[in-house]
Structure formats: structure tokens, C-alpha cells
Design a protein around this motif. Structure first.
Motif, short mmCIF file in Angstrom:
data_model
loop_
_atom_site.label_atom_id
_atom_site.label_comp_id
_atom_site.label_asym_id
_atom_site.label_seq_id
_atom_site.Cartn_x
_atom_site.Cartn_y
_atom_site.Cartn_z
N VAL A 1 3.68 0.55 -22.72
CA VAL A 1 2.38 0.70 -22.06
C VAL A 1 2.14 2.17 -21.68
O VAL A 1 1.02 2.69 -21.83
CB VAL A 1 2.29 -0.20 -20.81
N THR A 2 3.17 2.85 -21.22
CA THR A 2 3.04 4.27 -20.90
C THR A 2 2.68 5.07 -22.13
O THR A 2 1.85 6.01 -22.07
CB THR A 2 4.36 4.79 -20.29
N GLY B 1 -1.54 6.08 -14.78
CA GLY B 1 -1.40 4.80 -15.47
C GLY B 1 -0.12 4.09 -15.10
O GLY B 1 -0.10 2.87 -14.90
N ALA C 1 -3.82 0.99 -18.61
CA ALA C 1 -2.58 0.45 -18.05
C ALA C 1 -2.76 -0.99 -17.59
O ALA C 1 -1.92 -1.86 -17.87
CB ALA C 1 -2.12 1.32 -16.88
N THR D 1 0.75 0.33 -13.89
CA THR D 1 1.47 -0.52 -14.84
C THR D 1 2.50 -1.40 -14.15
O THR D 1 2.51 -2.63 -14.33
CB THR D 1 2.15 0.33 -15.92
N THR D 2 3.38 -0.81 -13.38
CA THR D 2 4.50 -1.59 -12.84
C THR D 2 4.06 -2.62 -11.79
O THR D 2 4.53 -3.76 -11.83
CB THR D 2 5.57 -0.65 -12.26
N GLU E 1 -3.21 -3.43 -20.57
CA GLU E 1 -1.97 -3.67 -21.32
C GLU E 1 -0.91 -4.38 -20.50
O GLU E 1 0.12 -4.79 -21.04
CB GLU E 1 -1.41 -2.34 -21.82
N SER E 2 -1.15 -4.53 -19.19
CA SER E 2 -0.13 -5.12 -18.31
C SER E 2 -0.50 -6.50 -17.78
O SER E 2 0.25 -7.06 -16.98
CB SER E 2 0.11 -4.18 -17.11
N VAL F 1 7.28 -1.53 -20.32
CA VAL F 1 6.62 -0.51 -19.50
C VAL F 1 6.55 0.81 -20.27
O VAL F 1 5.52 1.52 -20.22
CB VAL F 1 7.36 -0.32 -18.16
#
Length: 265
Positions: free
Chosen positions: A123-124, A160, A84, A164-165, A87-88, A120
């Protein structure tokens, strides 16, 4: 970089699927390069630490659980965090500063909510793929034996998402990679090592144990481990899941604010 003037889009958020479709189309060209970082890395940790070091570690303090069985669900949650965060960070800053995909999306009917939610969601999906792959191999190696691993995969995805956020919000405010260096070295790596992945946090000094218990990774590790080892309680699982959801929801609110500040005047 100056923000662009973008009108308020009615029904913003309903076109997130189109942003997701873009990232999926892009991923079909680069997916081979994600195998090592997203899958083989955690697998090597499982083999080296679980079967290698684990052969030299007794089960003292683990309640009779073998070491490889102890760390496998922890690594499931930890690899979800690492995927996560990876990718973020650079993909988000790159889409803002270098490749400017977000700017191109805002030139269409998509709004801020669409591009954030779409990315998002992508990524999830990436976290879900690596979590399923890791779980399958862990089961094949005998590190995980419970059918509750299916629920643990969902717990890993939630873990994750809890990273991510907030990292999206952080990445949207970066102009160079110096902030990411701090994030990886002083936040992600310490959490990976000291949030219960490899040993119970009760073995840490009291202050460090208290800090570990407020990290989202500790809650993700505890949730995954409790499910896989079938020691979880309903109240405990709901508490861990609720805590992770709070991180995800708060991070999403911050991500919307960061993206609007960066992209909209």
C-alpha cells in the motif's frame, strides 16, 4: 468467521517480502483500473479548483500565494490519504473474508507480522506511485515550482502510511461494508474538505479548527505545503512528521492485534 489455529512462527516478520511480492504480482494484472481513482481524480480537483475556481479567488489570507499554488501541496497530501484508505479497506476485508489470501499465506511459513508488513509495504508503494505521478503533473502545470517537492512526496507517503495502518486494524474487524461507509462519509470526506486542503483551518470556527488540527491529514497538508512553499521550519516539520509517525506506529500495533484476533486462536 472462525479463526484458525496457527503456531507461533519463529523470526516472524522476516518474510514480509514474500507477502509483498504476492500483492505486486496481483497488481500487475489490475493496475490500469487504479489510474482514475488514484491519479486522475486528484488531477481533476487540481485543474477545477486551482485553475478554475482559483481564477475567481483572491489571495486574501494566503500570504500572497496564488490559490493553485496553495491547494496543490494540500491535494498531494489528500490524495495520499485517499489512496491509502482505499487500498486498506475492501482489499483487506476481501483477503480475510472473500478471497482468503491471508489464510493461504498462514498455511506457509509466513506469520501474522509477515502478511501485515508485506501488505502495508505494498500500500505504501501504491501511495508513492500516485504521489510521484501527481507531483510530476503539478510541476508540469506550473502549480508547483520548488525542488522541495521531492521532499514533499516523501511527506505525502508518510501521510498515507499514517492512515494505512489504523485502517488496516479497522478493516480486519469488519464483517461487511457498513463500517467502511461510515469511514468514508463521516471521517475521510470531512477530513478532505476541512483539514486545510482548500483553505486555512484558521477560517473555521474555533471548535472545528481544534478538531482539524489533531487530524493526521492536517499535519500532512501542513508538512507538504510548508516544504513546497519553502515556508517550513525544521522544528515544525519534525513535529508534523513525528505526529504522523505516531499514527503509523500506533496503527501498526493495532493492526497486529486485530489480525491475530481474526486469524489466530
Amino acid at each position: 468467521m472462525a479463526a484458525t489455529t496457527t503456531p507461533v512462527r519463529p523470526h516472524e516478520g522476516r518474510l514480509a517480502g514474500r507477502a509483498f511480492a504476492y500483492w505486486m504480482a496481483n497488481y500487475r494484472r489490475v493496475w490500469r483500473g487504479t489510474i482514475i481513482s488514484g491519479f486522475l481524480g486528484p488531477l481533476f480537483f487540481l485543474v477545477a479548483m486551482g485553475f478554475g475556481l482559483g481564477a475567481l479567488v483572491d489571495d486574501g489570507g494566503l500570504g500572497g500565494t496564488g490559490y493553485v499554488e496553495f491547494i496543490a501541496p494540500g491535494l498531494l497530501a489528500a490524495q495520499a490519504m485517499q489512496t491509502a484508505v482505499g487500498e486498506s479497506t475492501f482489499p483487506v476485508m476481501g483477503a480475510l473474508k472473500w478471497h482468503r489470501q491471508y489464510h493461504a499465506m498462514l498455511a506457509t511459513p509466513l506469520g501474522i507480522a509477515d502478511l501485515v508488513l508485506g501488505h502495508v509495504a505494498f500500500v505504501t508503494m501504491r501511495v508513492a506511485i500516485t504521489s510521484v505521478a501527481f507531483a510530476v503533473v503539478a510541476v508540469a502545470l506550473g502549480a508547483i515550482a520548488s525542488w522541495w517537492v521531492l521532499a514533499a512526496v516523501f511527506a505525502a507517503v508518510l501521510t498515507g502510511l499514517a492512515f494505512t495502518t489504523p485502517v488496516f486494524a479497522f478493516a480486519a474487524r469488519q464483517d461487511n461494508d457498513s463500517g467502511f461507509n461510515v469511514l468514508f462519509r463521516f471521517i475521510v470526506m470531512p477530513m478532505f474538505l476541512f483539514s486545510g486542503t482548500f483553505f486555512p483551518v484558521s477560517q473555521l470556527p474555533a471548535l472545528l479548527e481544534a478538531i482539524a488540527r489533531v487530524t493526521p491529514l492536517w499535519h500532512g497538508v501542513e508538512l507538504c505545503r510548508g516544504l513546497v512553499l519553502e515556508t517550513a521550519t525544521v522544528a515544525g516539520s519534525l513535529g508534523h512528521a513525528g505526529y504522523l509517525l505516531l499514527w503509523a506506529a500506533g496503527g501498526l500495533w493495532l493492526a497486529f492485534a486485530s489480525f491475530r484476533k481474526r486469524l489466530v486462536t
